[in-house]
Design an enzyme around this catalytic site. Sequence first.
Site, PDB file in Angstrom:
ATOM      1  N   ARG A 229       0.858  -1.173   0.000  1.00 53.32           N
ATOM      2  CA  ARG A 229       0.000   0.000   0.000  1.00 53.32           C
ATOM      3  C   ARG A 229       0.897   1.226   0.000  1.00 53.32           C
ATOM      4  O   ARG A 229       1.950   1.247   0.640  1.00 53.32           O
ATOM      5  CB  ARG A 229      -0.928   0.030   1.225  1.00 53.32           C
ATOM      6  CG  ARG A 229      -2.085  -0.962   1.166  1.00 53.32           C
ATOM      7  CD  ARG A 229      -3.095  -0.593   0.100  1.00 53.32           C
ATOM      8  NE  ARG A 229      -4.255  -1.473   0.084  1.00 53.32           N
ATOM      9  CZ  ARG A 229      -4.381  -2.535  -0.687  1.00 53.32           C
ATOM     10  NH1 ARG A 229      -3.391  -2.884  -1.513  1.00 53.32           N
ATOM     11  NH2 ARG A 229      -5.489  -3.266  -0.646  1.00 53.32           N
ATOM     12  N   GLU A 258      -4.123   6.471  -3.265  1.00 54.41           N
ATOM     13  CA  GLU A 258      -5.142   5.432  -3.423  1.00 54.41           C
ATOM     14  C   GLU A 258      -5.752   4.991  -2.097  1.00 54.41           C
ATOM     15  O   GLU A 258      -6.763   4.273  -2.104  1.00 54.41           O
ATOM     16  CB  GLU A 258      -4.537   4.202  -4.086  1.00 54.41           C
ATOM     17  CG  GLU A 258      -3.944   4.432  -5.462  1.00 54.41           C
ATOM     18  CD  GLU A 258      -3.327   3.157  -5.999  1.00 54.41           C
ATOM     19  OE1 GLU A 258      -3.955   2.529  -6.873  1.00 54.41           O
ATOM     20  OE2 GLU A 258      -2.237   2.775  -5.535  1.00 54.41           O
ATOM     21  N   HIS A 284      -0.944   0.226 -10.348  1.00 59.13           N
ATOM     22  CA  HIS A 284      -1.629  -0.787  -9.536  1.00 59.13           C
ATOM     23  C   HIS A 284      -1.993  -2.005 -10.394  1.00 59.13           C
ATOM     24  O   HIS A 284      -3.162  -2.387 -10.520  1.00 59.13           O
ATOM     25  CB  HIS A 284      -2.880  -0.210  -8.875  1.00 59.13           C
ATOM     26  CG  HIS A 284      -3.168  -0.841  -7.543  1.00 59.13           C
ATOM     27  ND1 HIS A 284      -3.370  -0.127  -6.392  1.00 59.13           N
ATOM     28  CD2 HIS A 284      -3.260  -2.151  -7.184  1.00 59.13           C
ATOM     29  CE1 HIS A 284      -3.592  -0.954  -5.382  1.00 59.13           C
ATOM     30  NE2 HIS A 284      -3.529  -2.199  -5.839  1.00 59.13           N
ATOM     31  N   SER A 287      -2.554  -7.432  -9.712  1.00 56.75           N
ATOM     32  CA  SER A 287      -3.379  -8.580 -10.100  1.00 56.75           C
ATOM     33  C   SER A 287      -3.852  -8.483 -11.548  1.00 56.75           C
ATOM     34  O   SER A 287      -4.755  -9.217 -11.953  1.00 56.75           O
ATOM     35  CB  SER A 287      -4.603  -8.692  -9.174  1.00 56.75           C
ATOM     36  OG  SER A 287      -5.432  -7.544  -9.311  1.00 56.75           O
TER      37      SER A 287
END
Length: 330
Positions: A229, A258, A284, A287
Amino acid sequence: MRPRVVVTHWVHDEVARRLAGFCDPRIPTRAEGVWPRDRIAELAADADGLIVCMADRVDAELLDGCPRLRIVSGTLKGHDNLDVAACTRRGVWVTVLPDLLTVPTAELTVGLTIGVMRRIGEGDRFVRSGTFAGWRPRLYGSGLAGATVGIVGMGRVGRAVARRLAAFDAHVVHNDVRPEAGGVGLPDLLATSDVVIPLLPLTPATRGLIGAGELRRMRPGGYVVNVSRGSVVDEEAIADALDAGTLAGYAADVFAMEDLLQAGRPRTVPPRLSAHPRTLFTPHLGSAVDDVRRRMSLAAAEQVRQVLDGRRPEQAVNDPACRPEAGGIT
């Protein structure tokens, strides 16, 4: 009337079909991407379920307008952008996906580490500049072979990163708050590592964990790679260390802007950081593997189905001991 489920972001057609099998889904188009908060609030006013992503903030204000809501299902691993306590008080389940993000996040972590150490971003920009005329003795960087990499947080992703780094002949040391995980103290890790990789959830204890003092403990010419993060590191302190030349590079897939529930969060990546040549950033993408995202959305949909069927969702993060009379969940 069939239960209504609002998906805040575009999902694959297979996911939409799966949802349509047990509810009335509301899903943005691919062109829309992610609905804005006011649109989500409008649609969720009579929704039974909400499937959210990293771009969403679920807090008491949003929940107040969703009296029928029974579950917030996150297509994410961490839940720092979801007010779990507020959800629990209202009897709303919160679920996350602890496993599916591990491998793609570990792969990206290694990619960013190699990228920043070998100055790949700088090299790409140089080739595209129009001034590249062939090999010259420039942009020398560092290699992973023989380097000491310090992983802060030896959970699923930390262990997956360590396994992959071993293939590059890197020496891995780690720090973890759990005694059973072993490892070294954070000061020792910082002092002995060429690369520091925090892999921690965002909590009050981890916010700003890698700050000015920690950066001063690092070896001169070290690197920091952040895929956890943004607020786990102090981005201004990183910029200071880069400007001073004590930090050789910073790579990140996540940014403090974010972290939606954090008071005083910045609204942009700090300009000094985004402009610095010794940085490597991705938006980001931890994934962002197509098949992984498809499976994540299917798993999030399954959590919703379980709740609508009157069952406890398998991936709940709420306290199951809460009682309905206390405004919680049984």
